[in-house]
Scaffold this motif. Structure first.
Motif, PDB file in Angstrom:
ATOM      1  N   GLU A   1       0.867  -1.178   0.000  1.00 13.13           N
ATOM      2  CA  GLU A   1       0.000   0.000   0.000  1.00 13.13           C
ATOM      3  C   GLU A   1       0.901   1.224   0.000  1.00 13.13           C
ATOM      4  O   GLU A   1       1.895   1.248   0.716  1.00 13.13           O
TER       5      GLU A   1
ATOM      6  N   LYS B   1       1.027   5.760  -0.514  1.00 17.03           N
ATOM      7  CA  LYS B   1       0.332   7.037  -0.732  1.00 17.03           C
ATOM      8  C   LYS B   1       1.114   7.834  -1.768  1.00 17.03           C
ATOM      9  O   LYS B   1       2.337   7.922  -1.684  1.00 17.03           O
TER      10      LYS B   1
ATOM     11  N   PHE C   1      -3.655  10.416  -2.897  1.00 14.85           N
ATOM     12  CA  PHE C   1      -4.497   9.227  -2.723  1.00 14.85           C
ATOM     13  C   PHE C   1      -3.623   8.016  -2.407  1.00 14.85           C
ATOM     14  O   PHE C   1      -2.412   8.030  -2.617  1.00 14.85           O
ATOM     15  N   THR C   2      -4.300   6.993  -1.876  1.00 16.70           N
ATOM     16  CA  THR C   2      -3.590   5.775  -1.480  1.00 16.70           C
ATOM     17  C   THR C   2      -4.015   4.634  -2.403  1.00 16.70           C
ATOM     18  O   THR C   2      -5.176   4.543  -2.797  1.00 16.70           O
ATOM     19  N   THR C   3      -3.038   3.811  -2.735  1.00 15.63           N
ATOM     20  CA  THR C   3      -3.281   2.677  -3.645  1.00 15.63           C
ATOM     21  C   THR C   3      -2.873   1.381  -2.962  1.00 15.63           C
ATOM     22  O   THR C   3      -1.830   1.319  -2.315  1.00 15.63           O
TER      23      THR C   3
ATOM     24  N   GLN D   1      -5.835  -0.700  -6.697  1.00 17.10           N
ATOM     25  CA  GLN D   1      -7.127  -0.267  -6.161  1.00 17.10           C
ATOM     26  C   GLN D   1      -6.888   1.036  -5.416  1.00 17.10           C
ATOM     27  O   GLN D   1      -6.196   1.053  -4.397  1.00 17.10           O
TER      28      GLN D   1
ATOM     29  N   ASP E   1      -7.956   4.481  -3.279  1.00 18.89           N
ATOM     30  CA  ASP E   1      -8.902   4.672  -2.165  1.00 18.89           C
ATOM     31  C   ASP E   1     -10.098   5.552  -2.537  1.00 18.89           C
ATOM     32  O   ASP E   1     -11.012   5.716  -1.751  1.00 18.89           O
TER      33      ASP E   1
ATOM     34  N   SER F   1     -10.364   1.057  -9.747  1.00 19.70           N
ATOM     35  CA  SER F   1      -9.394  -0.031  -9.916  1.00 19.70           C
ATOM     36  C   SER F   1      -8.945  -0.078 -11.365  1.00 19.70           C
ATOM     37  O   SER F   1      -9.750   0.138 -12.281  1.00 19.70           O
TER      38      SER F   1
END
Ligand code: V4E
Length: 224
Positions: free
Chosen positions: A31, A33, A137-139, A157, A159, A163
């Motif tokens: 994950e 950011k 954003f976070t992925t 994906q 946040d 996707s």
């Protein structure tokens, strides 16, 4: 420095199964950011230059220069497949990033003998150049390696509810971009995602939702 050649695709519930069937190996799930930076008048992104901070590291994606990604022309179907792929130069060395950003913002092509004091500060150099964060954003990313040499598939994906899949090959400086395009084309066929539609990236969707005016300008400038 390397050139990232990539093709995005729509992923669905079957994508994981297909990856398994074609022998893809899951490398990692992580994950991160992303924070993207630009001037108040978006001078970088309007030139297709994307400055971001990911996991504490600065990265710059910019268009490849003429001749850098010379490709064999091939037939119309090869040209159509190549048009679905993006090619960006990736710079990760901070002084090189700062120099390129300076060039883009003020046309200053010379590497300064002594950069402004702020350039040395990993945190404050962007504000010293009047750059501020315009997207964050976070992925969650799952990465897969394929048998095809050097091909990686990422399933992302974000946040904000989007996707997307990516087939990518990193080509080292002076490397063979044509061969990367061919590998990507073969992988898209195997995954059953070889549609002729360009698929939107995370940033396209983020900007459309959060900065619609800038998104429209990027479309007019043919950046997106
Ligand atoms: C918007 C954009 C760029 C910013 C990064 O975009 P993207 O490659 O989608 O991000 P990500 O998280 O997948 O980066 P990675 O981890 O692969 O390095 S760089 C270029 N653009 C413009 C752009 C475009 N014109 N067309 C498409 C399909 N995508 C991006």
């Amino acid at each position: 420095m390397s050139v990232e050649v990539e093709r995005k695709f729509v992923c669905n519930a079957d994508t994981l199964k297909t990856l398994e069937e074609i022998g893809a190996v899951c490398l990692a799930q992580r994950e991160f950011k992303d924070q993207y930076f630009d001037s108040p008048t978006f001078d970088l992104t309007l030139r297709d230059v994307w400055l971001r901070k990911r996991k504490g590291c600065w990265e710059l994606k910019c268009p490849t220069s003429a001749g850098e990604t010379e490709e064999a022309s091939g037939g119309p179907s090869e040209a159509a497949a190549a048009a679905l792929c993006s090619r960006y130069r990736e710079i990760t060395d901070l002084p090189d990033i700062q120099q390129r950003v300076r060039e883009e913002l003020c046309g200053d092509g010379e590497r300064s003998a002594s950069p402004p004091a702020d350039d040395d500060d990993d945190e404050s150099w962007p504000s010293g150049m009047n750059l501020r964060c315009f997207a964050e954003f976070t992925t969650v990313r799952r990465s897969f390696a394929l048998e095809e040499d050097g091909v990686q598939v990422d399933l992302d994906q974000a946040d904000f509810g989007y996707s997307v899949g990516e087939i990518e090959v990193l080509v080292p400086e002076g490397g063979d971009v044509q061969s990367a395009l061919e590998k990507i084309g073969r992988t898209a066929q195997k995954l059953g995602v070889a549609s002729d539609q360009r698929v939107e990236g995370k940033m396209n969707v983020y900007l459309k939702r959060n900065h619609p005016e800038h998104y429209a300008r990027l479309l007019s400038a043919h950046v997106l």
